[in-house]
Design an enzyme around this catalytic site. Structure first.
Site, PDB file in Angstrom:
ATOM      1  N   VAL A 227       0.839  -1.200   0.000  1.00  0.00           N
ATOM      2  CA  VAL A 227       0.000   0.000   0.000  1.00  0.00           C
ATOM      3  C   VAL A 227       0.876   1.252   0.000  1.00  0.00           C
ATOM      4  O   VAL A 227       0.401   2.352   0.225  1.00  0.00           O
ATOM      5  CB  VAL A 227      -0.967   0.027   1.214  1.00  0.00           C
ATOM      6  CG1 VAL A 227      -2.053  -1.021   1.061  1.00  0.00           C
ATOM      7  CG2 VAL A 227      -0.231  -0.165   2.537  1.00  0.00           C
ATOM      8  N   ARG A 229       4.349   2.187  -2.356  1.00  0.00           N
ATOM      9  CA  ARG A 229       4.620   2.572  -3.730  1.00  0.00           C
ATOM     10  C   ARG A 229       4.855   1.329  -4.575  1.00  0.00           C
ATOM     11  O   ARG A 229       5.500   0.384  -4.141  1.00  0.00           O
ATOM     12  CB  ARG A 229       5.854   3.499  -3.790  1.00  0.00           C
ATOM     13  CG  ARG A 229       5.504   4.961  -3.527  1.00  0.00           C
ATOM     14  CD  ARG A 229       4.727   5.515  -4.697  1.00  0.00           C
ATOM     15  NE  ARG A 229       4.162   6.841  -4.511  1.00  0.00           N
ATOM     16  CZ  ARG A 229       2.902   7.074  -4.138  1.00  0.00           C
ATOM     17  NH1 ARG A 229       2.102   6.086  -3.845  1.00  0.00           N
ATOM     18  NH2 ARG A 229       2.449   8.307  -4.056  1.00  0.00           N
ATOM     19  N   ASP A 253      -2.338  -2.525  -3.906  1.00  0.00           N
ATOM     20  CA  ASP A 253      -3.117  -1.319  -4.187  1.00  0.00           C
ATOM     21  C   ASP A 253      -2.326  -0.361  -5.074  1.00  0.00           C
ATOM     22  O   ASP A 253      -2.870   0.607  -5.578  1.00  0.00           O
ATOM     23  CB  ASP A 253      -3.496  -0.619  -2.869  1.00  0.00           C
ATOM     24  CG  ASP A 253      -4.458   0.540  -3.083  1.00  0.00           C
ATOM     25  OD1 ASP A 253      -5.466   0.352  -3.807  1.00  0.00           O
ATOM     26  OD2 ASP A 253      -4.217   1.636  -2.540  1.00  0.00           O
ATOM     27  N   GLU A 258       0.451   2.816 -13.404  1.00  0.00           N
ATOM     28  CA  GLU A 258      -0.954   3.028 -13.049  1.00  0.00           C
ATOM     29  C   GLU A 258      -1.601   3.964 -14.064  1.00  0.00           C
ATOM     30  O   GLU A 258      -0.977   4.951 -14.453  1.00  0.00           O
ATOM     31  CB  GLU A 258      -1.052   3.632 -11.642  1.00  0.00           C
ATOM     32  CG  GLU A 258      -0.544   2.691 -10.571  1.00  0.00           C
ATOM     33  CD  GLU A 258      -0.647   3.258  -9.154  1.00  0.00           C
ATOM     34  OE1 GLU A 258      -1.256   4.338  -8.971  1.00  0.00           O
ATOM     35  OE2 GLU A 258      -0.130   2.619  -8.229  1.00  0.00           O
ATOM     36  N   HIS A 277      -5.472   1.694  -6.426  1.00  0.00           N
ATOM     37  CA  HIS A 277      -4.810   2.755  -5.657  1.00  0.00           C
ATOM     38  C   HIS A 277      -5.820   3.620  -4.889  1.00  0.00           C
ATOM     39  O   HIS A 277      -5.855   4.843  -5.025  1.00  0.00           O
ATOM     40  CB  HIS A 277      -3.956   3.642  -6.582  1.00  0.00           C
ATOM     41  CG  HIS A 277      -2.896   4.417  -5.835  1.00  0.00           C
ATOM     42  ND1 HIS A 277      -1.714   4.794  -6.394  1.00  0.00           N
ATOM     43  CD2 HIS A 277      -2.867   4.874  -4.557  1.00  0.00           C
ATOM     44  CE1 HIS A 277      -0.988   5.465  -5.499  1.00  0.00           C
ATOM     45  NE2 HIS A 277      -1.671   5.524  -4.372  1.00  0.00           N
ATOM     46  N   SER A 279      -6.600   2.755  -1.341  1.00  0.00           N
ATOM     47  CA  SER A 279      -6.610   2.314   0.064  1.00  0.00           C
ATOM     48  C   SER A 279      -6.770   3.488   1.024  1.00  0.00           C
ATOM     49  O   SER A 279      -7.345   3.343   2.098  1.00  0.00           O
ATOM     50  CB  SER A 279      -5.340   1.540   0.398  1.00  0.00           C
ATOM     51  OG  SER A 279      -4.198   2.328   0.154  1.00  0.00           O
ATOM     52  N   ALA A 280      -6.251   4.644   0.656  1.00  0.00           N
ATOM     53  CA  ALA A 280      -6.374   5.815   1.533  1.00  0.00           C
ATOM     54  C   ALA A 280      -6.461   7.072   0.681  1.00  0.00           C
ATOM     55  O   ALA A 280      -5.458   7.579   0.192  1.00  0.00           O
ATOM     56  CB  ALA A 280      -5.189   5.900   2.490  1.00  0.00           C
TER      57      ALA A 280
END
Length: 314
Positions: A227, A229, A253, A258, A277, A279-280
């Site tokens: 989670v 890089r 994630d 990307e 991507h 998760s937060a």
């Protein structure tokens, strides 16, 4: 005192503008660039940028008045390559992602440990069948990165009765961790870990930290989360480790590229879970609060929170 000009460059410009105007910050003029041509017109006026790093990067060469850049994300690696300018203060957002990351990691972990997807399938088939499982208590959680996110994960792990080990550059003790080691000890730590979570930023030392030789040290049933890089993991080597049983499961994630290309072999790997991507997420209310606090420090000449060391990369 002279007026400062802030330029907003994010997908949440309207939201940020509303929040910052409501804060009535002294001597601050707020501009927003909702598209590339606005951004190019306005960049020369900005003393302060509040922006997504990738949006701002191509404009930095023309930001002649820039003295402070508040990133709206935690990850600022696109601004740190050798050719990028360093004559301004760069700050990122910290301290707001720990709870969200913990929800993500432990949501997936509990679902996997308790085989929840399997029971959903069985429900569709009206099948009453129990499967053995093990709890988290007494298992070993290894967290790579012991900053605010790592510490939050560590406390959550302790709540579930896990043994929590950490790996960081300094190896300094941190709240919530039973022990913290430096990077050279990673292989020894992997041999003990049931669950491995990387929350590492992108730096020279963390590039392809996980390769075939590293996976040799993992417990065969271990679950790996990334989670932090994407470039911490060699994706080809990860696939091999998942296919050959060197690793039990991975939850990713973040990725080297990307969005993850539709033809990536990662999509089809059964013991790999992929999320886009998310998760937060940087919630504008939280980021705006960080900016408001930092702006007061900025005009008072105080050191800024979340300041990035260009050499270290975090």
């Amino acid at each position: 005192m002279s007026q400062r000009t802030l330029l907003l460059l994010s997908q949440d410009n309207a939201h940020y503008e509303r929040l910052l105007k409501a804060a009535h910050l002294p001597h601050l003029r707020i501009l927003r660039a909702d598209n590339q041509s606005d951004a190019e017109k306005l960049i020369g006026e900005a003393h302060i940028l509040m922006a997504e790093p990738a949006r701002a990067k191509p404009l930095l060469a023309r930001a002649n008045k820039l003295s402070w850049f508040q990133s709206t994300y935690a990850g600022v690696d696109v601004l740190l390559d050798a050719s990028s300018r360093r004559d301004y203060q760069l700050t990122n957002v910290r301290g707001i992602f720990g709870p969200l990351m913990s929800e993500y990691v432990f949501g997936h972990l509990l679902s996997l440990m308790r085989q929840l997807p399997l029971y959903r399938e069985q429900q569709k088939q009206r099948l009453w069948q129990s499967h053995p499982y093990q709890g988290l208590k007494g298992r070993t959680l290894l967290i790579l990165g012991t900053g605010s996110i790592g510490q939050h994960l560590a406390h959550t792990g302790k709540h579930f009765g896990m043994k929590v080990l950490g790996v960081s550059r300094s190896g300094r003790e941190r709240a919530g961790f039973d022990q913290v080691y430096q990077l050279p000890a990673l292989n020894k730590m992997l041999a003990q870990a049931d669950v491995i979570v990387s929350v590492l930023p992108a730096t020279r030392e963390t590039h392809h930290l996980f390769t075939a030789s590293r996976f040799e040290h993992c417990k065969p049933g271990a679950i790996l989360f990334n989670v932090g890089r994407g470039n911490a993991i060699n994706e080809g080597d990860l696939l091999t480790a998942l296919r050959t049983g060197k690793l039990g499961m991975a939850v990713l994630d973040v990725f080297e590229q990307e969005p993850l290309p539709a033809d990536s072999p990662l999509w089809g790997q059964p013991n790999l879970i992929i999320t886009p991507h998310n998760s937060a997420y940087s919630f504008p209310d939280d980021v705006a609060q960080i900016f408001v606090r930092n702006y007061i420090r900025f005009i008072d000449g105080q050191p800024l929170d979340g300041k990035i060391d260009f050499d270290k990369g975090y």
